[in-house]
Scaffold this motif. Structure first.
Motif, PDB file in Angstrom:
ATOM      1  N   VAL A  42       0.834  -1.210   0.000  1.00 27.23           N
ATOM      2  CA  VAL A  42       0.000   0.000   0.000  1.00 27.23           C
ATOM      3  C   VAL A  42       0.866   1.256   0.000  1.00 27.23           C
ATOM      4  N   GLN A  43       0.223   2.378  -0.330  1.00 25.37           N
ATOM      5  CA  GLN A  43       0.951   3.631  -0.498  1.00 25.37           C
ATOM      6  C   GLN A  43       1.748   4.022   0.753  1.00 25.37           C
ATOM      7  N   VAL A  44       1.122   3.875   1.934  1.00 27.75           N
ATOM      8  CA  VAL A  44       1.828   4.253   3.163  1.00 27.75           C
ATOM      9  C   VAL A  44       3.119   3.455   3.318  1.00 27.75           C
ATOM     10  N   GLY A  45       3.100   2.195   2.893  1.00 28.16           N
ATOM     11  CA  GLY A  45       4.288   1.364   2.995  1.00 28.16           C
ATOM     12  C   GLY A  45       5.344   1.770   1.977  1.00 28.16           C
ATOM     13  N   ARG A  46       4.913   1.953   0.739  1.00 29.32           N
ATOM     14  CA  ARG A  46       5.867   2.332  -0.320  1.00 29.32           C
ATOM     15  C   ARG A  46       6.504   3.681  -0.011  1.00 29.32           C
ATOM     16  N   ASP A  47       5.702   4.600   0.545  1.00 28.38           N
ATOM     17  CA  ASP A  47       6.247   5.915   0.842  1.00 28.38           C
ATOM     18  C   ASP A  47       7.230   5.878   2.004  1.00 28.38           C
ATOM     19  N   CYS A  48       7.007   4.969   2.939  1.00 32.06           N
ATOM     20  CA  CYS A  48       7.961   4.808   4.043  1.00 32.06           C
ATOM     21  C   CYS A  48       9.308   4.377   3.465  1.00 32.06           C
ATOM     22  N   VAL A  49       9.277   3.396   2.562  1.00 34.35           N
ATOM     23  CA  VAL A  49      10.509   2.891   1.936  1.00 34.35           C
ATOM     24  C   VAL A  49      11.188   4.017   1.145  1.00 34.35           C
ATOM     25  N   ASP A  50      10.398   4.721   0.331  1.00 35.23           N
ATOM     26  CA  ASP A  50      10.986   5.756  -0.525  1.00 35.23           C
ATOM     27  C   ASP A  50      11.493   6.955   0.283  1.00 35.23           C
ATOM     28  N   GLY A  51      10.773   7.296   1.347  1.00 35.55           N
ATOM     29  CA  GLY A  51      11.223   8.395   2.211  1.00 35.55           C
ATOM     30  C   GLY A  51      12.558   8.044   2.853  1.00 35.55           C
ATOM     31  N   ALA A  52      12.648   6.809   3.365  1.00 32.19           N
ATOM     32  CA  ALA A  52      13.890   6.365   4.009  1.00 32.19           C
ATOM     33  C   ALA A  52      15.031   6.337   2.992  1.00 32.19           C
ATOM     34  N   LYS A  53      14.725   5.886   1.778  1.00 28.74           N
ATOM     35  CA  LYS A  53      15.764   5.782   0.742  1.00 28.74           C
ATOM     36  C   LYS A  53      16.307   7.160   0.375  1.00 28.74           C
ATOM     37  N   LEU A  54      15.399   8.128   0.306  1.00 29.73           N
ATOM     38  CA  LEU A  54      15.816   9.494  -0.017  1.00 29.73           C
ATOM     39  C   LEU A  54      16.822  10.001   1.017  1.00 29.73           C
TER      40      LEU A  54
END
Lengths: 412, 284
Positions: A42-54
């Motif tokens: 889900v979006q909340v999960g993908r955004d957590c990953v992408d935020g951390a990656k950034l």
């Protein structure tokens, strides 16, 4: 000739030695491993990953932490509504037991996070929660510090505090500004909501409002027409909602299609998705949902951070993106101050955190809970308006737009 | 009260579409099809993909989606079910495998988030004092047309008579020259098509997610147990019974409690009348 062979051998030995030295030095410089455990479907999960990656990419570009690079390992926590907590526990055990991560970042469903806590504590691994909201999570730190000192909540502010924010919206905006007298409250039957609904009802009644309906519904519910009929019949002037795992898309579409003569607003986690308005064909018009970050000048960091996320991923972030991003920076800062990744030393430094994020200033209280209120992280009430534009309408001091009504109520 | 009447009719109509197809393929070919909910999900996703990705107009996408799912149903029967039809257990397992596979494929292609299928009718109607979305009324009328069409097909055409003959006595029908294998494929296609039509009609106001086929399967199962496995009339009566009971409980008590109705109905029926209301003999 013999001399040449000896010198060649000597040179070879020197190279080998240097190589092994370099190898030893490289082994010391092994990366700091950041484990992400979240619902990646889900979006909340993908955004957590992408935020951390950034954040990881930015920190690595600046030379890493204590001379070490940061590296990420991701494990899927699953969707709680369908899978329960078992996938989350397996994800934690994989990251701590097999990958030996230095820190865990993630969480979305409070029930899952609560089930993961004993495993995290047993693995003696720092956990920076960025999605789950139940106060019961951080209560563990107070009840048994020695076992649960590893647990911090970076984001969001807990559900009890969010309930206070909702109450402030009810009394300030709905009663104060709009003059409403009757409201209905509807929440999904999930751990983080169960304490919220009764508290909101009591609070609203204490403030002089009537609450004819305060109900729960199952997260699997697919037909909301009976609820809408009841709300309409009750004479409620506003429907407060608390949804996260439930089918918000369907909820909003059915509300719009039936032209329910009651505006809706509250917490709708899926309604925070940047593509939500388009996903429901524009039927979210006038829905209000709380949020923690939006492209507005909340802090000097908000707009630059928002724009860099959009530039990197070509989509607008949700609240877990800033949570994941901030958690990496907060951990990196603590490890830098501690001069190592020694768990106890880093915990001591994490407790002293003072970090300016895109959402507000982050500090932790005695329960390792992110502080809220003026100057810290705030709950924003954001409304979907024409053409999918989002405006902050409450609290008043950060509002950048005026509240609108559903189109069918404007026409009447 | 008016709302219960109208919303109960809509939900019963959808349940009837699901249950009739489920009971039809059992009555004719003795196939207990656990992939029935997948046809419903594929119908919804089909219309989504054809409108959002292939940019077909909605009124064209809907029949195309139904047709494609019907063909998929025929393929499932011919390739997977037919070689195993002698073993009930093997048929159960293979149809369960199809259901799981369809869900995983949908998950891989579309992800787990809800997809938006636009409404075919955007207006809201005032029916007997209740505000009802046009799409729900379309689902109700669509179901009535499709089920009436099915009744006409079964009662008034030669092919329909052949299907009925097979369901009454497959061996005797074969001796009379009715090609049973072809009939089984046809009925599977028909059953899949009706389930897909239900999916297409409800997609605009229901959740379009990969796991959306499970609940309809449970409902269809409950309805045919109550109505009698293999009986079309029983399915329609069962659908009305379950649809209205759920709606009354949702409106008068709580929607949380409405979900228990189907399970309770199955238990009570199996204890009191294992053959169901219209079944000739206990199916299990």
């Amino acid at each position: 000739m013999r001399q040449r062979i000896v010198s060649l051998l000597a040179a070879g030995a020197a190279v080998a030695l240097a190589g092994s030295w370099a190898g030893a030095a490289f082994a010391d410089e092994k990366p700091i491993l950041i484990g992400i455990t979240t619902a990646i479907q889900v979006q909340v999960g993908r955004d957590c990953v992408d935020g951390a990656k950034l954040a990881i990419d930015e920190i690595n570009a600046q030379g890493g932490v204590n001379g070490r690079k940061l590296q990420m390992a991701v494990a899927d926590e699953g969707e709680a509504a369908a899978e329960g907590p078992k996938t989350g526990i397996a994800a934690v055990n994989k990251l701590t037991g097999e990958d030996h991560v230095d820190v865990l970042i993630g969480g979305y469903d409070s029930g899952v996070t609560l089930a993961e806590l004993p495993h995290i504590s047993r693995a003696k691994t720092i956990y920076l929660g960025i999605g789950s909201a139940s106060p019961a999570i951080q209560q563990k730190v107070k009840d048994d510090y020695e076992h649960y000192k590893y647990i911090f909540r970076v984001n969001p502010i807990n559900s009890a505090k969010q309930a206070k924010g909702l109450l402030d919206y009810i009394t300030g905006m709905l009663k104060g500004e709009l003059g409403y007298k009757r409201i209905a409250i509807l929440g999904e039957n999930a751990k983080w909501v169960q304490d919220m609904v009764p508290a909101m009802k009591t609070g609203a009644e204490a403030a002089g409002l009537q609450v004819p309906i305060a109900e729960f519904f199952d997260v699997q519910t697919a037909d909301f027409s009976p609820i809408f009929a009841k709300v309409k019949e009750s004479g409620a002037q506003y429907l407060m909602i608390i949804l996260s795992h439930a089918a918000s898309d369907v909820f909003v579409k059915q509300w719009y299609d039936a032209k329910v003569p009651v505006p809706i607003g509250g917490i709708d986690v899926k309604g925070q998705d940047a593509n939500f308005f388009d996903r429901v064909g524009g039927k979210a018009i006038s829905e209000v949902s709380t949020n923690f970050v939006l492209r507005a000048p909340l802090t000097p960091k908000t707009i630059p951070w928002w724009d860099s996320f959009v530039k990197a991923y070509n989509r607008a972030p949700v609240y877990t993106a800033s949570g994941g991003y901030d958690a990496v920076y907060i951990y990196a800062g603590a490890a830098k101050r501690a001069g190592s990744t020694d768990t106890d030393a880093v915990i001591k430094e994490l407790e002293k955190t003072d970090y300016m994020s895109a959402r507000g200033r982050v500090q932790f209280d005695d329960l390792h809970e992110v502080k809220d209120g003026p100057g810290f992280v705030n709950e924003l009430f954001v409304q979907w308006q024409q053409n999918g534009e989002r405006k902050v309408i409450w609290p008043k001091d950060v509002a950048n737009g005026k509240m609108i009504m559903p189109p069918w109520l404007v026409q009447n | 009260m008016a709302e219960i009447l109208v919303y109960g009719a809509v939900i019963s109509a959808i349940y009837a579409m699901l249950a009739v197809g489920f009971t039809l393929i059992f009555g004719v070919a003795r196939i207990l099809n656990l992939a029935h909910g997948s046809f419903y999900a594929l119908g919804a996703y089909g219309v989504y993909a054809l409108t959002a990705d292939a940019h077909l107009p909605l009124f064209l996408a809907a029949p195309v989606a139904v047709l494609l799912v019907a063909l998929f149903g025929v393929a499932v029967e011919r390739v997977l079910v037919r070689p195993l039809r002698r073993s009930t257990l093997a048929v159960l397992m293979i149809t369960l495998a199809v259901a799981l596979m369809v869900e995983q494929v949908l998950l891989l292609i579309f992800g787990s988030e809800a997809r938006n299928v636009p409404s075919m009718v955007n207006a809201t109607f005032h029916v007997m004092g209740a505000d009802v979305s046009g799409q729900r009324l379309l689902a109700l009328s669509g179901a009535i047309v499709i089920l009436s069409g099915l009744w006409f097909f079964m009662q008034r055409t030669r092919l329909g008579s052949a299907i009925l003959a097979i369901s009454q006595d497959a061996e005797a029908a074969q001796y009379m020259g009715i090609p049973s294998d072809r009939i089984y494929s046809l009925v599977m296609g028909l059953s899949a098509g009706i389930a897909a039509a239900a999916g297409v009609l409800v997609a605009p106001f229901q959740t379009v997610i990969p796991g959306m086929g499970l609940l309809p399967l449970v409902k269809a199962f409950a309805i045919v147990v109550v109505g009698g496995l293999g009986s079309i009339v029983g399915s329609i009566v069962g659908a009305l019974l379950l649809g209205y009971t759920e709606t009354i409980i949702a409106f008068k008590i709580s929607i949380e409690w409405s979900q228990i109705v189907s399970v309770a109905a199955v238990l009570i029926t199996l204890i009191l009348r294992p053959a169901g209301f219209f079944g000739k003999r206990a199916a299990f």
